[in-house]
Design a protein around this motif. Structure first.
Motif, PDB file in Angstrom:
ATOM      1  N   THR A  10      65.707  43.931  74.991  1.00  0.00           N
ATOM      2  CA  THR A  10      66.824  44.593  74.322  1.00  0.00           C
ATOM      3  C   THR A  10      67.293  43.767  73.125  1.00  0.00           C
ATOM      4  O   THR A  10      67.639  44.325  72.076  1.00  0.00           O
ATOM      5  N   ALA A  11      67.268  42.465  73.268  1.00  0.00           N
ATOM      6  CA  ALA A  11      67.690  41.591  72.170  1.00  0.00           C
ATOM      7  C   ALA A  11      66.778  41.738  70.951  1.00  0.00           C
ATOM      8  O   ALA A  11      67.234  41.578  69.814  1.00  0.00           O
ATOM      9  N   THR A  12      65.513  42.051  71.147  1.00  0.00           N
ATOM     10  CA  THR A  12      64.598  42.214  70.011  1.00  0.00           C
ATOM     11  C   THR A  12      64.755  43.560  69.321  1.00  0.00           C
ATOM     12  O   THR A  12      64.240  43.736  68.218  1.00  0.00           O
ATOM     13  N   ALA A  13      65.459  44.498  69.941  1.00  0.00           N
ATOM     14  CA  ALA A  13      65.623  45.832  69.343  1.00  0.00           C
ATOM     15  C   ALA A  13      66.251  45.753  67.953  1.00  0.00           C
ATOM     16  O   ALA A  13      65.847  46.481  67.049  1.00  0.00           O
ATOM     17  N   LYS A  47      55.115  48.280  72.405  1.00  0.00           N
ATOM     18  CA  LYS A  47      55.111  46.876  72.795  1.00  0.00           C
ATOM     19  C   LYS A  47      55.754  46.663  74.167  1.00  0.00           C
ATOM     20  O   LYS A  47      55.320  45.795  74.924  1.00  0.00           O
ATOM     21  N   HIS A  48      56.758  47.454  74.505  1.00  0.00           N
ATOM     22  CA  HIS A  48      57.529  47.230  75.737  1.00  0.00           C
ATOM     23  C   HIS A  48      57.487  48.428  76.684  1.00  0.00           C
ATOM     24  O   HIS A  48      58.383  48.570  77.524  1.00  0.00           O
ATOM     25  N   SER A  49      56.468  49.266  76.565  1.00  0.00           N
ATOM     26  CA  SER A  49      56.490  50.549  77.271  1.00  0.00           C
ATOM     27  C   SER A  49      56.590  50.434  78.789  1.00  0.00           C
ATOM     28  O   SER A  49      57.346  51.171  79.410  1.00  0.00           O
ATOM     29  N   ARG A  50      55.880  49.520  79.390  1.00  0.00           N
ATOM     30  CA  ARG A  50      55.937  49.440  80.865  1.00  0.00           C
ATOM     31  C   ARG A  50      57.356  49.147  81.345  1.00  0.00           C
ATOM     32  O   ARG A  50      57.835  49.785  82.281  1.00  0.00           O
ATOM     33  N   MET A  67      71.099  52.765  84.533  1.00  0.00           N
ATOM     34  CA  MET A  67      71.806  53.782  83.755  1.00  0.00           C
ATOM     35  C   MET A  67      72.712  53.115  82.730  1.00  0.00           C
ATOM     36  O   MET A  67      72.756  53.541  81.561  1.00  0.00           O
ATOM     37  N   GLU A  68      73.413  52.060  83.141  1.00  0.00           N
ATOM     38  CA  GLU A  68      74.293  51.339  82.220  1.00  0.00           C
ATOM     39  C   GLU A  68      73.497  50.702  81.086  1.00  0.00           C
ATOM     40  O   GLU A  68      73.930  50.730  79.924  1.00  0.00           O
ATOM     41  N   GLU A  69      72.342  50.125  81.385  1.00  0.00           N
ATOM     42  CA  GLU A  69      71.496  49.524  80.346  1.00  0.00           C
ATOM     43  C   GLU A  69      71.033  50.569  79.341  1.00  0.00           C
ATOM     44  O   GLU A  69      71.081  50.350  78.133  1.00  0.00           O
ATOM     45  N   ARG A  70      70.590  51.685  79.856  1.00  0.00           N
ATOM     46  CA  ARG A  70      70.098  52.760  78.999  1.00  0.00           C
ATOM     47  C   ARG A  70      71.222  53.306  78.121  1.00  0.00           C
ATOM     48  O   ARG A  70      71.045  53.532  76.925  1.00  0.00           O
ATOM     49  N   ILE A  71      72.388  53.506  78.706  1.00  0.00           N
ATOM     50  CA  ILE A  71      73.532  54.046  77.975  1.00  0.00           C
ATOM     51  C   ILE A  71      74.014  53.064  76.913  1.00  0.00           C
ATOM     52  O   ILE A  71      74.361  53.464  75.795  1.00  0.00           O
ATOM     53  N   LYS A  72      74.012  51.783  77.235  1.00  0.00           N
ATOM     54  CA  LYS A  72      74.462  50.760  76.276  1.00  0.00           C
ATOM     55  C   LYS A  72      73.624  50.824  74.992  1.00  0.00           C
ATOM     56  O   LYS A  72      74.176  50.815  73.881  1.00  0.00           O
ATOM     57  N   VAL A  73      72.328  50.898  75.143  1.00  0.00           N
ATOM     58  CA  VAL A  73      71.447  50.980  73.974  1.00  0.00           C
ATOM     59  C   VAL A  73      71.660  52.300  73.243  1.00  0.00           C
ATOM     60  O   VAL A  73      71.786  52.334  72.015  1.00  0.00           O
ATOM     61  N   ALA A  74      71.736  53.384  73.991  1.00  0.00           N
ATOM     62  CA  ALA A  74      71.898  54.703  73.379  1.00  0.00           C
ATOM     63  C   ALA A  74      73.203  54.796  72.594  1.00  0.00           C
ATOM     64  O   ALA A  74      73.224  55.351  71.482  1.00  0.00           O
ATOM     65  N   ARG A  75      74.283  54.258  73.134  1.00  0.00           N
ATOM     66  CA  ARG A  75      75.575  54.329  72.433  1.00  0.00           C
ATOM     67  C   ARG A  75      75.513  53.639  71.080  1.00  0.00           C
ATOM     68  O   ARG A  75      76.077  54.135  70.089  1.00  0.00           O
ATOM     69  N   THR A  76      74.864  52.502  71.035  1.00  0.00           N
ATOM     70  CA  THR A  76      74.726  51.794  69.760  1.00  0.00           C
ATOM     71  C   THR A  76      73.981  52.654  68.755  1.00  0.00           C
ATOM     72  O   THR A  76      74.422  52.823  67.612  1.00  0.00           O
ATOM     73  N   LEU A  77      72.843  53.201  69.170  1.00  0.00           N
ATOM     74  CA  LEU A  77      72.034  54.011  68.264  1.00  0.00           C
ATOM     75  C   LEU A  77      72.760  55.283  67.843  1.00  0.00           C
ATOM     76  O   LEU A  77      72.718  55.670  66.671  1.00  0.00           O
ATOM     77  N   ILE A  78      73.451  55.917  68.770  1.00  0.00           N
ATOM     78  CA  ILE A  78      74.188  57.141  68.449  1.00  0.00           C
ATOM     79  C   ILE A  78      75.295  56.851  67.439  1.00  0.00           C
ATOM     80  O   ILE A  78      75.455  57.582  66.456  1.00  0.00           O
ATOM     81  N   SER A  79      76.035  55.778  67.637  1.00  0.00           N
ATOM     82  CA  SER A  79      77.116  55.468  66.686  1.00  0.00           C
ATOM     83  C   SER A  79      76.554  55.153  65.304  1.00  0.00           C
ATOM     84  O   SER A  79      77.149  55.529  64.285  1.00  0.00           O
ATOM     85  N   LEU A  80      75.411  54.500  65.240  1.00  0.00           N
ATOM     86  CA  LEU A  80      74.795  54.219  63.941  1.00  0.00           C
ATOM     87  C   LEU A  80      74.266  55.491  63.281  1.00  0.00           C
ATOM     88  O   LEU A  80      74.332  55.640  62.054  1.00  0.00           O
ATOM     89  N   LEU A  81      73.753  56.415  64.074  1.00  0.00           N
ATOM     90  CA  LEU A  81      73.317  57.699  63.522  1.00  0.00           C
ATOM     91  C   LEU A  81      74.509  58.510  63.016  1.00  0.00           C
ATOM     92  O   LEU A  81      74.430  59.154  61.966  1.00  0.00           O
TER      93      LEU A  81
END
Length: 155
Positions: A10-13, A47-50, A67-81
């Protein structure tokens, strides 16, 4: 263990693809920015598919931490979009927020299909081709969504 493995991924995202969203993409070059973002997102997933597939399958099975991990990343991307859409609205009810949520859901789902080796092996055929052929249409949908929401925000 999965959370511990996810942390450095996640840090490399940020350096792999998120950074692209942090500067507004100009209207006259929007298509190329959308394609570059999708290409980088695709590379990250390859690179990180598995690990990302494991996270998503556990989240889909209602593992709260995943679910929390997935949502955390999604929220960042959604707010940037939403910011890419020139929205001044911060409400989750704003059309830009809804559009960004749908776009990120579609982009992430497309990435899971592109990078699912078992699925690819089951459906590989001349009609399906390689998953990478879906990168251009995904980038186009992203472009259309951003353009549509920018026109709404600027009217």
């Amino acid at each position: 263990l999965v959370i511990a493995a996810l942390e450095p991924v996640t840090a490399t995202a940020e350096q792999d693809f998120v950074w692209r969203l942090r500067t507004r993409w100009p209207d006259d070059d929007l298509a190329s920015h959308c394609r570059a973002f999708i290409d980088d997102f695709h590379s990250y997933w390859l690179k990180h598919s598995r690990l990302l597939h494991l996270r998503n399958s556990m989240a889909d099975a209602h593992d709260k931490r995943m679910m929390e991990e997935r949502i955390k990343v999604a929220r960042t991307l959604i707010s940037l979009l939403v910011a890419q859409m020139d929205s001044k609205e911060t409400s989750l009810e704003a059309p830009q927020s809804a559009m960004a949520s749908v776009l990120m859901t579609a982009i992430e789902r497309a990435a899971t299909v592109w990078t699912d080796a078992a699925l690819h092996n089951m459906i590989v055929s001349p009609q399906f081709g390689h998953g990478a052929r879906f990168l251009a249409p995904t980038a186009r949908l992203l472009e259309l969504g951003i353009r549509d929401m920018r026109s709404l925000a600027n009217n």
